[in-house]
Design an enzyme around this catalytic site. Structure first.
Site, PDB file in Angstrom:
ATOM      1  N   HIS A  17       0.836  -1.200   0.000  1.00  0.00           N
ATOM      2  CA  HIS A  17       0.000   0.000   0.000  1.00  0.00           C
ATOM      3  C   HIS A  17       0.876   1.258   0.000  1.00  0.00           C
ATOM      4  CE1 HIS A  17      -3.128  -2.626   2.286  1.00  0.00           C
ATOM      5  NE2 HIS A  17      -3.614  -2.423   1.079  1.00  0.00           N
ATOM      6  N   LYS A  41     -16.747  -7.493  11.324  1.00  0.00           N
ATOM      7  CA  LYS A  41     -16.109  -7.869  12.588  1.00  0.00           C
ATOM      8  C   LYS A  41     -14.800  -8.645  12.384  1.00  0.00           C
ATOM      9  CE  LYS A  41     -19.385  -6.724  15.798  1.00  0.00           C
ATOM     10  NZ  LYS A  41     -20.639  -6.655  15.129  1.00  0.00           N
ATOM     11  N   ARG A  90      -2.338  -5.996  -8.259  1.00  0.00           N
ATOM     12  CA  ARG A  90      -1.344  -7.071  -8.240  1.00  0.00           C
ATOM     13  C   ARG A  90      -1.606  -7.995  -9.424  1.00  0.00           C
ATOM     14  NH1 ARG A  90      -2.856  -8.015  -2.182  1.00  0.00           N
ATOM     15  NH2 ARG A  90      -4.685  -7.116  -3.158  1.00  0.00           N
ATOM     16  N   SER A 128      -2.702  -7.704   3.114  1.00  0.00           N
ATOM     17  CA  SER A 128      -2.937  -7.542   4.555  1.00  0.00           C
ATOM     18  C   SER A 128      -3.333  -8.876   5.174  1.00  0.00           C
ATOM     19  CB  SER A 128      -4.049  -6.521   4.809  1.00  0.00           C
ATOM     20  OG  SER A 128      -3.702  -5.274   4.294  1.00  0.00           O
TER      21      SER A 128
HETATM   22  P1  ADP Z   1      -9.874  -3.569  -0.248  1.00  0.00           P
HETATM   23  O1  ADP Z   1     -10.482  -4.042   1.008  1.00  0.00           O
HETATM   24  O2  ADP Z   1     -10.644  -2.473  -0.916  1.00  0.00           O
HETATM   25  O3  ADP Z   1      -9.386  -4.614  -1.215  1.00  0.00           O
HETATM   26  P2  ADP Z   1      -7.164  -3.186   0.646  1.00  0.00           P
HETATM   27  O4  ADP Z   1      -6.858  -2.382   1.844  1.00  0.00           O
HETATM   28  O5  ADP Z   1      -6.909  -4.648   0.718  1.00  0.00           O
HETATM   29  O6  ADP Z   1      -8.617  -2.793   0.272  1.00  0.00           O
HETATM   30  O7  ADP Z   1      -6.361  -2.598  -0.607  1.00  0.00           O
HETATM   31  C1  ADP Z   1      -6.582  -1.288  -1.053  1.00  0.00           C
HETATM   32  C2  ADP Z   1      -6.019  -1.181  -2.466  1.00  0.00           C
HETATM   33  O8  ADP Z   1      -4.620  -1.469  -2.445  1.00  0.00           O
HETATM   34  C3  ADP Z   1      -6.633  -2.143  -3.483  1.00  0.00           C
HETATM   35  O9  ADP Z   1      -6.675  -1.494  -4.728  1.00  0.00           O
HETATM   36  C4  ADP Z   1      -5.631  -3.275  -3.529  1.00  0.00           C
HETATM   37  O10 ADP Z   1      -5.666  -3.950  -4.764  1.00  0.00           O
HETATM   38  C5  ADP Z   1      -4.341  -2.504  -3.363  1.00  0.00           C
HETATM   39  N1  ADP Z   1      -3.271  -3.332  -2.827  1.00  0.00           N
HETATM   40  C6  ADP Z   1      -3.310  -4.185  -1.788  1.00  0.00           C
HETATM   41  N2  ADP Z   1      -2.112  -4.780  -1.594  1.00  0.00           N
HETATM   42  C7  ADP Z   1      -1.287  -4.295  -2.571  1.00  0.00           C
HETATM   43  C8  ADP Z   1       0.071  -4.536  -2.948  1.00  0.00           C
HETATM   44  N3  ADP Z   1       0.813  -5.413  -2.291  1.00  0.00           N
HETATM   45  N4  ADP Z   1       0.581  -3.856  -3.997  1.00  0.00           N
HETATM   46  C9  ADP Z   1      -0.193  -2.982  -4.668  1.00  0.00           C
HETATM   47  N5  ADP Z   1      -1.477  -2.722  -4.386  1.00  0.00           N
HETATM   48  C10 ADP Z   1      -2.026  -3.364  -3.346  1.00  0.00           C
END
Ligand code: ADP
Length: 161
Positions: A17, A41, A90, A128
């Site tokens: 992120h 939750k 990704r 995450s």
């Molecule tokens: P969501 O719950 O909306 O998927 P995330 O917090 O998991 O939200 O991710 C937010 C954004 O960041 C999404 O567009 C996701 O694809 C992107 N993202 C998550 N991990 C990575 C990563 N390792 N590299 C690039 N983008 C990522």
């Protein structure tokens, strides 16, 4: 000035992120990390914690701020004056979901553009959910999460396990 919104759960913010945030902060005048305030939750961190973790991890980027939101992302974009939504892609996992959401958002808010940044090679497999699993099993997450997130994960898992 173009304001961009980077929405997501960020439970918690990872180095993947942060890489997207850093790169997007160079493309837009202002970048808002929009942490979705979901009643889900299954999330490990509260909304307040997720916002704070993002704020601390991006404190060195002057044109980036983090805040929470509820409701439709397009409505929050309108409220903040953002004209661009940023998402990270990704290699294998994200395209179909992002494409579906982008088409729906376009229908709801035709003026709002989506900009997808390709994940850097070293973060392609960083998510995450995987990192939370690894942390629970005692793995070191060096380089995969910002330092403040690593500390928060250790503390959180100590109090919840
Ligand atoms: P969501 O719950 O909306 O998927 P995330 O917090 O998991 O939200 O991710 C937010 C954004 O960041 C999404 O567009 C996701 O694809 C992107 N993202 C998550 N991990 C990575 C990563 N390792 N590299 C690039 N983008 C990522």
């Amino acid at each position: 000035m173009t304001t961009a919104l980077y929405p997501g759960s960020f439970d918690p913010l990872t180095s993947g992120h942060l890489d997207i945030v850093t790169r997007a902060s160079k493309l837009f005048g202002q970048l808002i990390i929009a942490v979705y305030d979901t009643p889900d939750k299954r999330l490990l961190f509260t909304t307040k914690e997720r916002v704070e973790l993002a704020q601390v991890a991006t404190a060195h980027l002057p044109n980036v701020k983090a805040t929470s939101y509820t409701g439709l992302t397009v409505d929050f974009a309108r409220k903040t004056g953002a004209n661009v939504i940023v998402r990270g892609l990704r290699m294998s996992s994200d395209f179909e979901h992002e494409f579906e959401m982008a088409l729906m958002n376009k229908k709801l808010a035709p003026d709002l553009e989506l900009v997808c940044l390709m994940s850097s090679l070293q973060y392609q497999f960083v998510s995450s959910s995987l990192l939370k699993e690894l942390a629970q099993l005692g793995a070191r997450l060096d380089g995969l999460v910002p330092a403040n997130v690593a500390t928060a994960l250790t503390q959180k898992l100590r109090t919840t396990c």
